[in-house]
Design an enzyme around this catalytic site. Structure first.
Site, PDB file in Angstrom:
ATOM      1  N   GLU A   1      79.838  21.137  58.962  1.00  0.00           N
ATOM      2  CA  GLU A   1      79.081  20.334  58.061  1.00  0.00           C
ATOM      3  C   GLU A   1      77.900  21.036  57.995  1.00  0.00           C
ATOM      4  OE1 GLU A   1      80.396  15.851  58.735  1.00  0.00           O
ATOM      5  OE2 GLU A   1      80.035  17.111  60.667  1.00  0.00           O
TER       6      GLU A   1
ATOM      7  N   CYS B   1      70.110  21.943  57.043  1.00  0.00           N
ATOM      8  CA  CYS B   1      70.661  21.585  58.465  1.00  0.00           C
ATOM      9  C   CYS B   1      71.812  22.474  58.552  1.00  0.00           C
ATOM     10  CB  CYS B   1      70.517  20.149  58.759  1.00  0.00           C
ATOM     11  SG  CYS B   1      70.981  19.853  60.262  1.00  0.00           S
TER      12      CYS B   1
ATOM     13  N   CYS C   1      81.055  20.578  69.343  1.00  0.00           N
ATOM     14  CA  CYS C   1      80.068  21.056  70.400  1.00  0.00           C
ATOM     15  C   CYS C   1      80.766  20.656  71.745  1.00  0.00           C
ATOM     16  CB  CYS C   1      78.760  20.070  70.128  1.00  0.00           C
ATOM     17  SG  CYS C   1      77.655  20.548  71.377  1.00  0.00           S
TER      18      CYS C   1
ATOM     19  N   CYS D   1      77.020  14.935  74.842  1.00  0.00           N
ATOM     20  CA  CYS D   1      75.873  13.973  74.737  1.00  0.00           C
ATOM     21  C   CYS D   1      76.184  12.740  74.244  1.00  0.00           C
ATOM     22  CB  CYS D   1      74.651  14.244  73.745  1.00  0.00           C
ATOM     23  SG  CYS D   1      74.113  15.869  74.247  1.00  0.00           S
TER      24      CYS D   1
ATOM     25  N   CYS E   1      76.283  11.094  70.542  1.00  0.00           N
ATOM     26  CA  CYS E   1      75.953  11.985  69.587  1.00  0.00           C
ATOM     27  C   CYS E   1      77.647  11.981  69.036  1.00  0.00           C
ATOM     28  CB  CYS E   1      75.882  13.311  69.816  1.00  0.00           C
ATOM     29  SG  CYS E   1      76.105  14.572  68.449  1.00  0.00           S
TER      30      CYS E   1
ATOM     31  N   ASN F   1      71.171   6.973  65.347  1.00  0.00           N
ATOM     32  CA  ASN F   1      71.926   6.526  64.198  1.00  0.00           C
ATOM     33  C   ASN F   1      73.188   6.183  64.480  1.00  0.00           C
ATOM     34  OD1 ASN F   1      69.851   7.475  62.186  1.00  0.00           O
ATOM     35  ND2 ASN F   1      70.077   9.557  62.949  1.00  0.00           N
TER      36      ASN F   1
ATOM     37  N   CYS G   1      71.198  12.840  61.797  1.00  0.00           N
ATOM     38  CA  CYS G   1      71.226  13.391  62.934  1.00  0.00           C
ATOM     39  C   CYS G   1      72.153  12.629  64.009  1.00  0.00           C
ATOM     40  CB  CYS G   1      70.031  13.210  63.932  1.00  0.00           C
ATOM     41  SG  CYS G   1      68.539  13.925  63.088  1.00  0.00           S
TER      42      CYS G   1
HETATM   43  N1  SAH Z   1      72.677  20.619  69.611  1.00  0.00           N
HETATM   44  C1  SAH Z   1      71.380  20.609  69.543  1.00  0.00           C
HETATM   45  C2  SAH Z   1      71.077  20.430  67.899  1.00  0.00           C
HETATM   46  C3  SAH Z   1      71.976  19.511  67.080  1.00  0.00           C
HETATM   47  S1  SAH Z   1      71.574  17.656  67.506  1.00  0.00           S
HETATM   48  C4  SAH Z   1      70.564  19.363  70.135  1.00  0.00           C
HETATM   49  O1  SAH Z   1      71.131  18.620  70.845  1.00  0.00           O
HETATM   50  O2  SAH Z   1      69.386  19.703  70.188  1.00  0.00           O
HETATM   51  C5  SAH Z   1      69.959  17.615  66.708  1.00  0.00           C
HETATM   52  C6  SAH Z   1      69.417  16.366  67.029  1.00  0.00           C
HETATM   53  O3  SAH Z   1      70.259  14.947  66.842  1.00  0.00           O
HETATM   54  C7  SAH Z   1      69.015  16.373  68.689  1.00  0.00           C
HETATM   55  O4  SAH Z   1      67.710  15.997  69.004  1.00  0.00           O
HETATM   56  C8  SAH Z   1      69.929  15.304  69.188  1.00  0.00           C
HETATM   57  O5  SAH Z   1      69.400  14.625  70.259  1.00  0.00           O
HETATM   58  C9  SAH Z   1      69.892  14.094  67.951  1.00  0.00           C
HETATM   59  N2  SAH Z   1      71.081  13.091  67.892  1.00  0.00           N
HETATM   60  C10 SAH Z   1      72.231  13.492  68.327  1.00  0.00           C
HETATM   61  N3  SAH Z   1      72.884  12.040  68.303  1.00  0.00           N
HETATM   62  C11 SAH Z   1      72.130  11.402  67.579  1.00  0.00           C
HETATM   63  C12 SAH Z   1      72.172   9.922  67.003  1.00  0.00           C
HETATM   64  N4  SAH Z   1      73.237   9.493  66.972  1.00  0.00           N
HETATM   65  N5  SAH Z   1      71.091   9.378  66.310  1.00  0.00           N
HETATM   66  C13 SAH Z   1      69.904  10.152  66.417  1.00  0.00           C
HETATM   67  N6  SAH Z   1      69.632  11.244  66.836  1.00  0.00           N
HETATM   68  C14 SAH Z   1      70.893  12.102  67.406  1.00  0.00           C
HETATM   69 FE1  SF4 Z   2      75.917  18.828  70.854  1.00  0.00          FE
HETATM   70 FE2  SF4 Z   2      75.315  16.512  69.775  1.00  0.00          FE
HETATM   71 FE3  SF4 Z   2      74.278  17.075  72.131  1.00  0.00          FE
HETATM   72 FE4  SF4 Z   2      73.452  18.399  70.136  1.00  0.00          FE
HETATM   73  S1  SF4 Z   2      73.227  16.250  70.642  1.00  0.00           S
HETATM   74  S2  SF4 Z   2      74.142  19.289  72.200  1.00  0.00           S
HETATM   75  S3  SF4 Z   2      75.239  18.447  68.943  1.00  0.00           S
HETATM   76  S4  SF4 Z   2      76.662  16.765  71.875  1.00  0.00           S
END
Ligand code: SAH
Ligand code: SF4
Length: 348
Positions: free
Chosen positions: A91, A104, A111, A115, A118, A292, A335
């Protein structure tokens, strides 16, 4: 095997030209055709002699991702589902503003970092992208808007994947994006976001050509952070912040800390005070990102009150803090929502 051109640097294309017994400047012409003129067909590369175009057609390829679907948000953002040569999809998000566009990009398909808040984590790691697949996202999406482009383009490496776990490829892509002789997106308009891969941050510190750095902190104690981001067990907060303190900022640069606000989990006034204490003294700004929604996850967005109080406490403690509302939530482009969801609305 034909040579895939879309990932080669100017020097490498010059070498290719030399290997073919051509003058090295033919490499410059090819580079220009690829990254400045966005040519995809060799016969259109009219800056090259016919004989070279014919040889390229036989021995080289230009492989761009294909647009599998576009999901257009009410706020103007577009989530692109792009299909790679092996059929996997990733995406890319397009976010237009009045005088610029922000793209973006994904650096991996899926990934591995896991986390818990996410959606991308739920895919697992499918594979690393190539540098051609990363810059290809920019070429395809810019071309899709070729008639309405704004003068400036910003790039954030914040789509699917952890860029510092695909380090060499990501840095090669950044060099291609930033090259003034090619795509010419200035380094100060390219931001890489990491979940906190400490060896990657330390390595990045030594690069001459490097993007701006954003670190997803998301919590203020190791206990809390490890519960949200298991990677914290490997690279705990103290080690992460030590790498941030050692990071050599350029004169115009600040570090960015991202902090996903999870209602009732990490959004208390104590969290705000601890956060200010942790990053005090760093030349940094904090982006507060209200969570989100991701289906089947046990979190909720913060209340407006909690958000405002959190930001106010940070500001009172002398921190630069902003609330960043994600765009494209209605089409799962925001995000943390990138999980290849196919909606009935697309493709258009
Ligand atoms: N993997 C990298 C970049 C992609 S994620 C990272 O984790 O930094 C981009 C951003 O989205 C990160 O700051 C992450 O903490 C945030 N993020 C992940 N899940 C989210 C969610 N459900 N709502 C808002 N931000 C989120
Ligand atoms: Fe991977 Fe999502 Fe964690 Fe970023 S926030 S490192 S995309 S699992």
């Amino acid at each position: 095997m034909p040579t895939e051109l879309l990932q080669l640097t100017l020097d490498e294309l010059r070498q290719l030209a030399a290997q073919w017994g051509e003058p090295a400047y033919r490499g410059n012409q090819l580079y220009h055709a690829l990254y400045v003129e966005h040519r995809r067909q060799f016969e259109q590369m009219t800056n090259l002699p016919l004989s070279i175009r014919q040889r390229l057609a036989g021995e080289a390829t230009i492989t761009l991702p294909e647009i599998a679907a576009r999901y257009v948000s009410a706020d103007g953002a577009i989530r692109y589902l792009l299909r790679l040569a092996d059929g996997k999809t990733i995406e890319t998000v397009w976010m237009p503003e009045s005088n610029r566009q922000t793209l973006c990009l994904s650096t991996q398909a899926g990934c591995a970092v896991d986390c818990h808040f996410c959606a991308t984590a739920q895919l697992g790691l499918l594979r690393n992208l190539t540098a051609g697949e990363i810059v290809g996202q920019v070429l395809v999406v810019l071309d899709d808007h070729r008639d309405t482009l704004r003068p400036r383009t910003n790039v954030v490496l914040m789509g699917q994947g952890e860029p510092l776990l695909n380090y060499d490829v990501t840095l090669r892509a950044v060099r291609l994006l930033a090259d003034p002789a090619g795509m010419n997106i200035p380094l100060r308009r390219i931001t890489l976001s990491t979940s906190g891969i400490v060896p990657g941050i330390r390595r990045l510190a030594g690069e001459v050509v490097r993007p701006k750095l954003a670190v997803s902190l998301n919590a203020t104690t190791d206990e809390q952070r490890s519960a949200l981001m298991p990677i914290n067990r490997k690279y705990p907060i103290a080690e992460l912040l030590a790498a941030c303190r050692d990071y050599p900022l350029r004169p115009w640069e600040r570090l960015t800390f991202e902090y996903v606000m999870l209602g009732g989990t990490n959004d208390s006034p104590e969290d705000a005070r601890r956060l200010a204490g942790l990053i005090g003294g760093l030349r940094a700004k904090i982006n507060l990102i209200p969570w989100n929604a991701v289906p089947d996850q046990p979190y909720r967005a913060p209340t407006e009150d909690a958000l405002d109080t959190f930001q106010r406490l940070l500001r009172e403690a002398g921190c630069l803090a902003f609330i960043r509302r994600s765009r494209g939530q209605d089409v799962f482009a925001a995000c943390g929502q990138l999980a290849l969801l196919e909606l009935p609305a697309g493709p258009d």
